[in-house]
Structure formats: structure tokens, C-alpha cells
Design a protein around this motif. Structure first.
Motif, short mmCIF file in Angstrom:
data_model
loop_
_atom_site.label_atom_id
_atom_site.label_comp_id
_atom_site.label_asym_id
_atom_site.label_seq_id
_atom_site.Cartn_x
_atom_site.Cartn_y
_atom_site.Cartn_z
N ASP A 1 -39.94 66.46 -18.33
CA ASP A 1 -39.18 65.22 -19.11
C ASP A 1 -39.84 63.54 -18.43
N SER A 2 -40.82 62.97 -19.81
CA SER A 2 -41.45 61.84 -19.92
C SER A 2 -40.92 61.03 -18.93
N MET A 3 -38.95 60.24 -19.77
CA MET A 3 -38.25 59.88 -19.27
C MET A 3 -38.29 59.70 -17.16
N VAL A 4 -37.81 60.82 -17.27
CA VAL A 4 -37.71 61.72 -14.98
C VAL A 4 -38.96 61.16 -14.81
N ASN A 5 -39.94 61.61 -15.98
CA ASN A 5 -41.30 61.30 -15.11
C ASN A 5 -41.25 59.76 -14.41
N LYS A 6 -41.08 59.04 -15.13
CA LYS A 6 -41.51 57.32 -15.48
C LYS A 6 -39.97 56.58 -14.04
N TYR A 7 -39.22 57.77 -14.81
CA TYR A 7 -38.46 56.71 -13.32
C TYR A 7 -37.30 57.29 -13.12
N THR A 8 -37.02 56.29 -11.90
CA THR A 8 -35.49 56.92 -11.14
C THR A 8 -34.75 57.11 -11.03
N ALA A 9 -33.53 57.75 -10.62
CA ALA A 9 -32.34 57.84 -11.53
C ALA A 9 -32.22 56.49 -11.23
N ASN A 10 -31.75 55.71 -10.62
CA ASN A 10 -31.22 53.77 -11.10
C ASN A 10 -32.70 53.51 -11.87
N LYS A 11 -33.04 54.21 -12.76
CA LYS A 11 -33.77 52.97 -13.71
C LYS A 11 -34.90 52.52 -13.25
N ARG A 12 -35.03 53.08 -11.91
CA ARG A 12 -36.36 51.98 -11.79
C ARG A 12 -37.67 52.43 -12.33
N LEU A 13 -38.60 52.23 -11.76
CA LEU A 13 -40.21 52.45 -12.56
C LEU A 13 -40.62 53.26 -11.47
N ARG A 14 -41.17 54.90 -10.85
CA ARG A 14 -41.92 55.40 -10.36
C ARG A 14 -43.46 54.68 -10.24
N SER A 15 -43.58 54.42 -9.23
CA SER A 15 -44.75 54.26 -8.82
C SER A 15 -46.51 54.97 -9.23
N GLU A 16 -45.60 56.13 -9.07
CA GLU A 16 -46.27 57.13 -9.04
C GLU A 16 -46.42 58.28 -10.49
N ASP A 17 -47.22 59.22 -10.79
CA ASP A 17 -47.42 59.88 -11.60
C ASP A 17 -48.22 61.42 -11.16
N ALA A 18 -47.19 62.49 -11.32
CA ALA A 18 -47.87 63.45 -10.16
C ALA A 18 -48.80 64.56 -11.32
N TYR A 19 -48.57 63.81 -12.55
CA TYR A 19 -49.38 64.74 -13.25
C TYR A 19 -50.89 63.96 -13.90
N THR A 20 -51.43 62.83 -13.39
CA THR A 20 -52.38 62.16 -13.48
C THR A 20 -53.12 62.02 -12.77
#
Length: 619
Positions: free
Chosen positions: A90-109
Motif C-alpha cells: 500500500d503506497s501510504m504504508v510505503n511512504k509513512y511510519t506509524a507516526n505519519k512521518r515520511l519514510r526516508s527510503e522506498d525499498a521498491y525504488t
């Protein structure tokens, strides 16, 4: 290692299409992930399945949606349709942590860049294509669309969203694993066209939309007539007004997703109706083998040369041996997407893939995983399948193992032995999570029990790469029951077996347990007791997470609505930042910087006894 040419991958550019000698395409797929031509990546699977049907296919991975939209225009309009998948997560799980902070990495990119996909790519890509090519059918698939096919709670926007069909403007949504519906769909599409060169329009497409199982679509309420056997959910508007109705809807959605022969589901939204056709019965072994045996290169597209794709690195030396999971965990979407019925590959198909992995340039003789959604469910199913066909239990092992379940581990041992006997295989590890409740289950069949004991010993002695992953998730039996997980006593029993076999085999291996905080039903005291129990077992926890509500799970609906979907009784969830942090800190009781806060929190809730157990009595 086989020498591949550029044309061994599905084309991604106009130049690659021309290299194949094509002047038009039948289907163009857009994906939120990088293009890795491997059976673990959904866009590659659908592309290869369609190619096997004789179609000309191209993939546009991670198109740029911010510029002049040249990525969406470069291949023109396909004869049949545009297909869209947001990616393997899911793109939002991919982009955000449980605290709704942006993740610094995308494993599928490539190189894990975090800015290569938009939020909700299914909606963004679809809206762009509909604007550019209004007359071309657009079809959604993949986990994001699948889990958002009906009204669902969206944690990132903190509201109940309509079916993704409403916002995207797509013509059809394929849910679950898409091979069977996509093949039937294109066969029906071809029948509508008078010549091999003709192009399908959305109006022609509408004539077949309602006829494909395992799909969802929108129609005007004025034109819809419900059948008596349809399950009509509370409307989207009723769910917005009454959380209990949203919770109540979910029980029907989950039960129908896990039935052998399900009912059609409908839901009114505004002046339209979302229609969800029942899924196909589980695939046969031959059908699953066909999907895995297609001519994948098993490598990222050459355009990523010199770049690292973390998700590919993780799975490149692994082999998936089955689909589906009958665990039914309350927080998990696997059974909602793959189904609870296990479909297993044949031994021949598995060995063929292992031999292909062995040809990869940097393979050193070690397989990282021979597994699936759960490591040890291969070939397990009902002894009497007639009973399974009537069943609507979401889990075959909760609250206890179904007496009709055949939990024989011999077929799995046979796969391990056959793989390990191949010249060039030094060791095969099991990286998928192991269900220890299946290993502890005592069947009425003594041969099955012997196989379980043999499997347990062989797994621990020969297939652990130093650390074995298991997921007790919590220590409180009350919370575990809500999660649909076994009692923590079972984990303690398994740990004793694990430690004993390690001693007997003279091994020094670790058991790595996974835990969740802030799950519905979990209170601070439950987390404090988890800290005390894991301290007693000498664990310094690493693999922990804060519960993230994701679309279409029992736990998410309970978290949002405050009611359990099956009982409609009230249920507590930690929701504020303060409540969530108060629970999470107990994982790290052993860190000096957490000690003061934990002691203050335990005093606040009146549990001096737990302070003594964690840190000893003050002299």
C-alpha cells in the motif's frame, strides 16, 4: 549465467517496443514500483501472464506525474486497456511510519529514493490516463486497490473513504491475486473486437464489466437491480454517520473474502452502487505453476544498472513455494488479498526455479528463503474439502486448530530434502515467519505428529541462519485473542524446544520474536506486563512496531470505530501520540534513557509491583 538481451524484458520505452518490431501495444501497465522481472513483483506477473496469452505488453515503471506527463504519453494508447498497480505495498504504508512521518527510503525504488511515487498512485495515475485518453478502459489491480475496493478507514486522512473506484475514475478493479480474472477479461475483450487491429472503447468495455468474477465496478443506482442472494452493505453515507454500521459491514466483507463460494457484495455511494463480484475458487496447482514458470529474467530491468533496489536484494535468492494463509491475524491483509486457502506449487516447479536462482551471477550456494506468507503451511488444507467449502471462519487455527485441517509437514520436508540434494546448494534457509502453533499442535494422527516433531528439529538444526523469526505479537492472552493469535504460553513452550534442540545440536542460535504495541484492546498495563515477561525470558526486543491501521483489516475497523466488527462490543484503542508512546516505551525498558519515564508511568497507573519486577526493589 545466461546472457540476456534487452528484449528479454517486457518493453518500457518506445525504443524497446520498436526493437521487438511492434508498431502498437495491446496493454500498457503502469506501476508504482521499479520494474523487476520476477514472480514476486505483481506488475511483472501480470505482464508475463498477458504475454503468454499472445498479447503485446509494455510496462511503465514509476512514471513522472509532476512534469508534462510524457511518461503517460510516450507509448500512446493501447488496443485493449491501461492497467495500474500502485506497487507491492500500500503506497501510504510505503511512504509513512506509524507516526505519519515520511519514510526516508522506498525499498521498491532504485537506490531507495523516497520521491518516485505519489500518494495513492492508483488514483493519481488513473486520473491522468482518463484525462489523456478518455475513451480507453483503465483497470486497477494490486494491494492498494484490492484493499480499498469498498468504504474503508484511511488512517493517513483519518476518515472513511469511498471505494477507490469513485476517486480514481477507473472502469474496473481486480482484487486479490489477478491472474485468473485478467485472463478471462482479455479473452472477453478480444471477442468484442472485429479485427486484430481494432481498438476497444470504454462503451464496448462496459458490456462485459459485470461478467468477470473477482472484480469490482461502479454503476448508476437507477440502473442497478439487486439479486435476492446479494449481500447489501450499509451505504457509504450510513457508515459516515454511524461507526457501528462501518464495523458491521466489515464482518461481511471479511467472511465473503474467505469463503470457497462467496456472495456478491454491493454498497451504495451517492447515486451509484459499488458491485463486488465473488472471487474465483482457489487456483489449481497447475495454474499456480503456470504463473511461476513464465520466462522471467528474475532481474531488474537493465536501465537500473549500477543501482540497488532493496526489495529485490531481499528476495533474489529466495523461492516462494505457496500462496495464501489460514492464520487470519486481525491486523494482516494477506488472507484478504491472497485468500485463506493454501495453493501450493509442485515440486517440479519449485526445483526448476531453484535451478534458475543458482544461475544468478552472485549466487554462492545459499538460498535465503524457501517459504511463503507463512513458512510452514505448504500443501496444508482440509481433510474433507466439502467441510471447507461451507466454512466461513477467517482462521483455520484460531481460536484453536480446526480438527479438519491436515497439518502434515511431510510434503514440506520432502521439498527441503529435494532442494538440499541439488549439487551447488550448500544450505537453504527459512526466512519466512514460522507458525509455532502448528508445530505444537497435536493431531489425532500419530504420523502427522511425528512429521511435526521431525520438521521442528530439522528446521532448527539445518535451516536457521543464526536467527529464527517468529511472531508472538504480545504476551497478554486477552490482547492475543483479539489479534487471533495463540496464547503466549505456546511461545514459551516453543522457546524451550528451540533452546533444547540448540543445546543438543551444539548450536548458538537466536529466536527473534516480533511484537506490536497499541493494537486494539491493548492497554498500558498490558505493555508493562509484556516488558516484565520478556525480561524474565532474557529478551532485549528489537523487532517491534506500533500498530498501523491499514485498510481492510479487523483490527483497523476496531481501531477506528471503537467496536469489534464480529461482536459490535466496545473496544479500547490507544490513539493519541501520548497514549501510543506510553505503550511503545515498554519495549525498551532496558535502555537507561527510558527508565525514568517508565517508572513515572507505572506510578501513574498504580503498578509499583511492576516497577519492582523490572528494576528491583529500592534498598
Amino acid at each position: 549465467m545466461k546472457d540476456f538481451r534487452l528484449t528479454d524484458w517486457l518493453p518500457t520505452t518506445k525504443k524497446e517496443v520498436e526493437l521487438r518490431g511492434w508498431n502498437e501495444l495491446d496493454v500498457i501497465l503502469f506501476s508504482g514500483d521499479a520494474y523487476v522481472d520476477h514472480p514476486s513483483f505483481g506488475a511483472a506477473v501480470i505482464g508475463r501472464i498477458l504475454e503468454a496469452e499472445g498479447l503485446k505488453i509494455a510496462i511503465v515503471p514509476q512514471p513522472n506525474w509532476r512534469d508534462d506527463l510524457r511518461d503517460f504519453k510516450k507509448l500512446g494508447r493501447p488496443r485493449l486497456f491501461f492497467g495500474i498497480s500502485a506497487g507491492s505495498m500500500d503506497s501510504m504504508v510505503n511512504k509513512y511510519t506509524a507516526n505519519k512521518r515520511l519514510r526516508s527510503e522506498d525499498a521498491y525504488t532504485p537506490d531507495a529514493r523516497s520521491d518516485m511515487r505519489p500518494e495513492y498512485p492508483s488514483i493519481v495515475y488513473s486520473q491522468i490516463l482518463k484525462k489523456l485518453y478518455p475513451d480507453a478502459p483503465v483497470i486497477l489491480g494490486g494491494i492498494e486497490a484490492s484493499m480499498r475496493r469498498l468504504s474503508h478507514y484511511d488512517y493517513w486522512q483519518d476518515k472513511v473513504q469511498k471505494s477507490i473506484l469513485c476517486d480514481s475514475g477507473a472502469d474496473l478493479l481486480i482484487y486479490g491475486m489477478g491472474e485468473k480474472p485478467i485472463v478471462e477479461l482479455i479473452r472477453k475483450m478480444k471477442n468484442l473486437l472485429p479485427t486484430e487491429q481494432a481498438t476497444l472503447t470504454t462503451n464496448e468495455f462496459k458490456t462485459i464489466v459485470g461478467t468477470i468474477p473477482q472484480t469490482a465496478y461502479l454503476c448508476r443506482a437507477a440502473e442497478w437491480t439487486a439479486a435476492e442472494e446479494d449481500i447489501q452493505l450499509y451505504s457509504h453515507e450510513e457508515c459516515l454517520a454511524d461507526k457501528k454500521k462501518q464495523a458491521s459491514n466489515f464482518r461481511h466483507i471479511e467472511e465473503e473474502s474467505n469463503k470457497y463460494a462467496a456472495s456478491r457484495i454491493t454498497q451504495a455511494v451517492g447515486n451509484k452502487v459499488v458491485v463486488v463480484n465473488p472471487p474465483y475458487p482457489p487456483m489449481s496447482q497447475e495454474e499456480l505453476d503456470h504463473s511461476f514458470d513464465l520466462p522471467y529474467t528474475r532481474l531488474p530491468h537493465p536501465k537500473y544498472k549500477g543501482k540497488r533496489i532493496p526489495a529485490y536484494d531481499m528476495i533474489k535468492f529466495s523461492v516462494n513455494i505457496h500462496r495464501g494463509c489460514f492464520g487470519g491475524c486481525a491486523f494482516c491483509t494477506i488472507s484478504a488479498h491472497q485468500g485463506k486457502f493454501i495453493v501450493s506449487r509442485s515440486k517440479a516447479s519449485i526445483l526448476k526455479e531453484v535451478k534458475e536462482v543458482m544461475q544468478l551471477p552472485d549466487f554462492k550456494g545459499y538460498l535465503s528463503d524457501l517459504g511463503g506468507p507463512s513458512a510452514n503451511m505448504y500443501q496444508m488444507k482440509g481433510k474433507d474439502e466439502a467441510i471447507c467449502k461451507k466454512c466461513k471462519r477467517p482462521s483455520c487455527i484460531h481460536p484453536k486448530v480446526c480438527p479438519n485441517l491436515n497439518s502434515d509437514h511431510r510434503p514440506l520436508l520432502d521439498i527441503y530434502h529435494a532442494v538440499d540434494a541439488l549439487p551447488g546448494i550448500k544450505k537453504s534457509f527459512i526466512g519466512s515467519g514460522v507458525r509455532y502453533d502448528l508445530l505444537l499442535h497435536q493431531s489425532k494422527d500419530t504420523a502427522t505428529n511425528r512429521s511435526t516433531a521431525e520438521y521442528t528439529r530439522e528446521l532448527i538444526a539445518s535451516h536457521v541462519s543464526g536467527r529464527l523469526k517468529v511472531a508472538p505479537e504480545h504476551t497478554s492472552d486477552r490482547v492475543l485473542s483479539i489479534m487471533r493469535k495463540p496464547s503466549f504460553e505456546q511461545f514459551e513452550t516453543f522457546k524451550k524446544i528451540f533452546d533444547r534442540i540448540n543445546r543438543e545440536e551444539n548450536l548458538r542460535q537466536q529466536l527473534i520474536p516480533y511484537f506490536i504495541s497499541s493494537h486494539p484492546g491493548c492497554k498500558e498495563e498490558d505493555m508493562a506486563e509484556l516488558a516484565v515477561i520478556t525480561k524474565r525470558l532474557d529478551f532485549h526486543l528489537e523487532q517491534v512496531q506500533d500498530f498501523t491501521p491499514t485498510p481492510m483489516t479487523v483490527a483497523t475497523e476496531a481501531w477506528y470505530t471503537g467496536f469489534h466488527p464480529y461482536t459490535l462490543e466496545p473496544i479500547f484503542s490507544a490513539k493519541t501520540q501520548r497514549e501510543k508512546l506510553a505503550q511503545r516505551q515498554f519495549f525498551f525498558w532496558y535502555k537507561p534513557e527510558e527508565r525514568k519515564n517508565i517508572i513515572n508511568e507505572l506510578r501513574r497507573i498504580g503498578r509499583q509491583d511492576l516497577i519492582d519486577k523490572l528494576y528491583g526493589k529500592k534498598k
